[in-house]
Design a protein around this motif. Structure first.
Motif, PDB file in Angstrom:
ATOM      1  N   VAL A  61      -2.392  81.218  -5.180  1.00  0.00           N
ATOM      2  CA  VAL A  61      -2.393  82.188  -5.940  1.00  0.00           C
ATOM      3  C   VAL A  61      -1.391  82.069  -7.145  1.00  0.00           C
ATOM      4  O   VAL A  61      -1.717  82.368  -8.360  1.00  0.00           O
ATOM      5  CB  VAL A  61      -1.491  83.347  -5.107  1.00  0.00           C
ATOM      6  CG1 VAL A  61      -1.288  84.689  -6.084  1.00  0.00           C
ATOM      7  CG2 VAL A  61      -2.563  83.732  -4.025  1.00  0.00           C
ATOM      8  N   VAL A  62      -0.433  81.105  -6.940  1.00  0.00           N
ATOM      9  CA  VAL A  62       0.384  80.348  -8.040  1.00  0.00           C
ATOM     10  C   VAL A  62       0.318  79.044  -8.096  1.00  0.00           C
ATOM     11  O   VAL A  62       0.137  78.358  -6.778  1.00  0.00           O
ATOM     12  CB  VAL A  62       1.821  81.077  -7.950  1.00  0.00           C
ATOM     13  CG1 VAL A  62       1.966  82.397  -8.264  1.00  0.00           C
ATOM     14  CG2 VAL A  62       2.421  80.475  -6.605  1.00  0.00           C
ATOM     15  N   SER A  63       0.440  78.254  -8.960  1.00  0.00           N
ATOM     16  CA  SER A  63       0.217  76.649  -9.113  1.00  0.00           C
ATOM     17  C   SER A  63       1.565  76.260  -9.174  1.00  0.00           C
ATOM     18  O   SER A  63       2.611  76.569 -10.040  1.00  0.00           O
ATOM     19  CB  SER A  63      -0.717  76.562 -10.255  1.00  0.00           C
ATOM     20  OG  SER A  63      -0.671  75.158 -10.447  1.00  0.00           O
ATOM     21  N   MET A  64       1.839  74.963  -8.602  1.00  0.00           N
ATOM     22  CA  MET A  64       2.978  74.221  -8.793  1.00  0.00           C
ATOM     23  C   MET A  64       2.731  73.615  -9.955  1.00  0.00           C
ATOM     24  O   MET A  64       4.030  72.999 -10.516  1.00  0.00           O
ATOM     25  CB  MET A  64       2.906  73.084  -7.651  1.00  0.00           C
ATOM     26  CG  MET A  64       3.482  73.802  -6.409  1.00  0.00           C
ATOM     27  SD  MET A  64       5.145  74.201  -6.274  1.00  0.00           S
ATOM     28  CE  MET A  64       6.078  72.735  -6.241  1.00  0.00           C
ATOM     29  N   SER A  65       1.805  73.460 -10.781  1.00  0.00           N
ATOM     30  CA  SER A  65       1.847  73.047 -12.457  1.00  0.00           C
ATOM     31  C   SER A  65       2.472  73.943 -13.416  1.00  0.00           C
ATOM     32  O   SER A  65       2.737  73.389 -14.244  1.00  0.00           O
ATOM     33  CB  SER A  65       0.166  72.772 -12.697  1.00  0.00           C
ATOM     34  OG  SER A  65      -0.309  73.976 -12.906  1.00  0.00           O
ATOM     35  N   ASN A  66       2.805  75.027 -12.930  1.00  0.00           N
ATOM     36  CA  ASN A  66       3.619  76.045 -13.578  1.00  0.00           C
ATOM     37  C   ASN A  66       5.000  75.381 -13.474  1.00  0.00           C
ATOM     38  O   ASN A  66       5.537  75.685 -12.276  1.00  0.00           O
ATOM     39  CB  ASN A  66       3.316  77.429 -13.058  1.00  0.00           C
ATOM     40  CG  ASN A  66       4.174  78.475 -13.973  1.00  0.00           C
ATOM     41  OD1 ASN A  66       5.159  77.882 -14.463  1.00  0.00           O
ATOM     42  ND2 ASN A  66       3.805  79.656 -13.824  1.00  0.00           N
ATOM     43  N   GLN A  67       5.666  75.404 -14.438  1.00  0.00           N
ATOM     44  CA  GLN A  67       7.119  74.873 -14.369  1.00  0.00           C
ATOM     45  C   GLN A  67       7.788  75.625 -13.819  1.00  0.00           C
ATOM     46  O   GLN A  67       8.997  75.579 -13.049  1.00  0.00           O
ATOM     47  CB  GLN A  67       7.469  74.149 -15.618  1.00  0.00           C
ATOM     48  CG  GLN A  67       6.862  73.046 -16.184  1.00  0.00           C
ATOM     49  CD  GLN A  67       7.409  72.509 -17.515  1.00  0.00           C
ATOM     50  OE1 GLN A  67       8.164  73.296 -18.055  1.00  0.00           O
ATOM     51  NE2 GLN A  67       6.867  71.553 -18.041  1.00  0.00           N
ATOM     52  N   PHE A  68       7.885  76.889 -13.919  1.00  0.00           N
ATOM     53  CA  PHE A  68       8.912  77.893 -13.599  1.00  0.00           C
ATOM     54  C   PHE A  68       8.606  78.126 -12.093  1.00  0.00           C
ATOM     55  O   PHE A  68       9.611  78.262 -11.113  1.00  0.00           O
ATOM     56  CB  PHE A  68       8.491  79.269 -14.192  1.00  0.00           C
ATOM     57  CG  PHE A  68       9.312  80.402 -13.675  1.00  0.00           C
ATOM     58  CD1 PHE A  68      10.673  80.533 -14.308  1.00  0.00           C
ATOM     59  CD2 PHE A  68       8.911  81.475 -12.988  1.00  0.00           C
ATOM     60  CE1 PHE A  68      11.558  81.297 -13.593  1.00  0.00           C
ATOM     61  CE2 PHE A  68       9.706  82.469 -12.496  1.00  0.00           C
ATOM     62  CZ  PHE A  68      10.955  82.478 -12.999  1.00  0.00           C
ATOM     63  N   VAL A  69       7.428  78.274 -11.627  1.00  0.00           N
ATOM     64  CA  VAL A  69       7.170  78.242 -10.115  1.00  0.00           C
ATOM     65  C   VAL A  69       7.543  77.064  -9.400  1.00  0.00           C
ATOM     66  O   VAL A  69       8.268  76.954  -8.419  1.00  0.00           O
ATOM     67  CB  VAL A  69       5.469  78.316  -9.969  1.00  0.00           C
ATOM     68  CG1 VAL A  69       5.488  78.264  -8.296  1.00  0.00           C
ATOM     69  CG2 VAL A  69       5.109  79.742 -10.231  1.00  0.00           C
ATOM     70  N   ALA A  70       7.558  75.859  -9.995  1.00  0.00           N
ATOM     71  CA  ALA A  70       7.917  74.464  -9.198  1.00  0.00           C
ATOM     72  C   ALA A  70       9.486  74.653  -9.230  1.00  0.00           C
ATOM     73  O   ALA A  70      10.121  74.198  -8.475  1.00  0.00           O
ATOM     74  CB  ALA A  70       7.376  73.542 -10.235  1.00  0.00           C
ATOM     75  N   ALA A  71      10.048  75.081 -10.364  1.00  0.00           N
ATOM     76  CA  ALA A  71      11.597  75.055 -10.462  1.00  0.00           C
ATOM     77  C   ALA A  71      12.305  75.913  -9.306  1.00  0.00           C
ATOM     78  O   ALA A  71      13.077  75.650  -8.726  1.00  0.00           O
ATOM     79  CB  ALA A  71      12.230  75.610 -11.696  1.00  0.00           C
ATOM     80  N   ILE A  72      11.548  77.132  -9.148  1.00  0.00           N
ATOM     81  CA  ILE A  72      12.043  78.065  -8.100  1.00  0.00           C
ATOM     82  C   ILE A  72      11.868  77.452  -6.653  1.00  0.00           C
ATOM     83  O   ILE A  72      12.916  77.608  -5.941  1.00  0.00           O
ATOM     84  CB  ILE A  72      11.458  79.584  -8.408  1.00  0.00           C
ATOM     85  CG1 ILE A  72      11.700  80.134  -9.499  1.00  0.00           C
ATOM     86  CG2 ILE A  72      11.763  80.468  -6.976  1.00  0.00           C
ATOM     87  CD1 ILE A  72      11.059  81.477  -9.966  1.00  0.00           C
ATOM     88  N   TYR A  73      10.657  76.668  -6.578  1.00  0.00           N
ATOM     89  CA  TYR A  73      10.660  76.584  -5.231  1.00  0.00           C
ATOM     90  C   TYR A  73      11.263  75.381  -4.851  1.00  0.00           C
ATOM     91  O   TYR A  73      11.807  75.278  -3.807  1.00  0.00           O
ATOM     92  CB  TYR A  73       8.732  76.009  -5.270  1.00  0.00           C
ATOM     93  CG  TYR A  73       8.360  75.662  -3.878  1.00  0.00           C
ATOM     94  CD1 TYR A  73       8.257  76.759  -3.071  1.00  0.00           C
ATOM     95  CD2 TYR A  73       8.243  74.527  -3.501  1.00  0.00           C
ATOM     96  CE1 TYR A  73       7.967  76.185  -1.560  1.00  0.00           C
ATOM     97  CE2 TYR A  73       7.774  73.940  -2.383  1.00  0.00           C
ATOM     98  CZ  TYR A  73       7.682  74.983  -1.291  1.00  0.00           C
ATOM     99  OH  TYR A  73       7.169  74.726  -0.178  1.00  0.00           O
ATOM    100  N   GLN A  74      11.554  74.379  -5.706  1.00  0.00           N
ATOM    101  CA  GLN A  74      12.379  73.442  -5.608  1.00  0.00           C
ATOM    102  C   GLN A  74      13.799  74.007  -5.360  1.00  0.00           C
ATOM    103  O   GLN A  74      14.832  73.231  -4.450  1.00  0.00           O
ATOM    104  CB  GLN A  74      12.123  72.223  -6.623  1.00  0.00           C
ATOM    105  CG  GLN A  74      10.846  71.608  -6.758  1.00  0.00           C
ATOM    106  CD  GLN A  74      10.783  70.630  -8.043  1.00  0.00           C
ATOM    107  OE1 GLN A  74      11.484  70.701  -8.796  1.00  0.00           O
ATOM    108  NE2 GLN A  74       9.849  69.887  -7.961  1.00  0.00           N
ATOM    109  N   SER A  75      14.179  74.691  -6.019  1.00  0.00           N
ATOM    110  CA  SER A  75      15.652  75.394  -5.886  1.00  0.00           C
ATOM    111  C   SER A  75      15.950  75.877  -4.758  1.00  0.00           C
ATOM    112  O   SER A  75      16.886  75.867  -3.809  1.00  0.00           O
ATOM    113  CB  SER A  75      15.866  76.419  -7.166  1.00  0.00           C
ATOM    114  OG  SER A  75      15.807  75.697  -8.358  1.00  0.00           O
ATOM    115  N   LEU A  76      14.672  76.602  -4.195  1.00  0.00           N
ATOM    116  CA  LEU A  76      14.796  77.459  -2.760  1.00  0.00           C
ATOM    117  C   LEU A  76      14.832  76.033  -1.777  1.00  0.00           C
ATOM    118  O   LEU A  76      15.826  76.455  -0.853  1.00  0.00           O
ATOM    119  CB  LEU A  76      13.811  78.274  -2.748  1.00  0.00           C
ATOM    120  CG  LEU A  76      13.713  79.638  -3.495  1.00  0.00           C
ATOM    121  CD1 LEU A  76      12.505  80.551  -3.089  1.00  0.00           C
ATOM    122  CD2 LEU A  76      14.864  80.447  -3.295  1.00  0.00           C
ATOM    123  N   ASN A  77      14.166  75.333  -1.766  1.00  0.00           N
ATOM    124  CA  ASN A  77      14.216  74.417  -0.961  1.00  0.00           C
ATOM    125  C   ASN A  77      15.488  73.514  -0.700  1.00  0.00           C
ATOM    126  O   ASN A  77      15.813  73.058   0.258  1.00  0.00           O
ATOM    127  CB  ASN A  77      13.020  73.451  -1.002  1.00  0.00           C
ATOM    128  CG  ASN A  77      11.521  73.906  -0.779  1.00  0.00           C
ATOM    129  OD1 ASN A  77      11.640  74.680   0.241  1.00  0.00           O
ATOM    130  ND2 ASN A  77      10.427  73.468  -1.176  1.00  0.00           N
TER     131      ASN A  77
END
Length: 101
Positions: free
Chosen positions: A37-53
């Motif tokens: 639904v969302v892609s990890m190639s999107n920098q914003f999504v990747a940054a949020i996911y990595q921050s949460l992890n």
């Protein structure tokens, strides 16, 4: 002393509620990523996911060490939420017993 203890318990409850919210947000985001639904190639999504992890990994790692390997399903967030809820129930009971005494 009573007000200090009740304030301390409220702070712990607030922090545990915030941590539970972060766990739920990370779970929903990981599902959105898994179902494309969302892609990890999107920098914003990747940054949020990595921050949460980065926030949750130090908390979930000890739980993952204790739990048996279940393959693809990670039950450690559920165990964390359950443990935090039990902690909040215990602290509320302590606060109630102190206030009643």
């Amino acid at each position: 002393m009573l007000t200090f203890l009740s304030v301390l318990i409220q702070i712990v409850e607030l922090l545990s509620n915030i941590l539970i919210t972060v766990v739920i947000v990370q779970f929903v985001l990981s599902l959105l990523i898994a179902f494309n639904v969302v892609s990890m190639s999107n920098q914003f999504v990747a940054a949020i996911y990595q921050s949460l992890n980065a926030i949750l990994d130090p908390v979930l790692r000890p739980i993952r060490r204790i739990m048996p390997d279940t393959g693809m399903i990670d039950f450690s967030p559920i165990v964390l939420i359950f443990a935090l809820r039990v902690l909040m129930i215990i602290l509320s009971g302590i606060a109630g017993s102190i206030a009643g005494a």
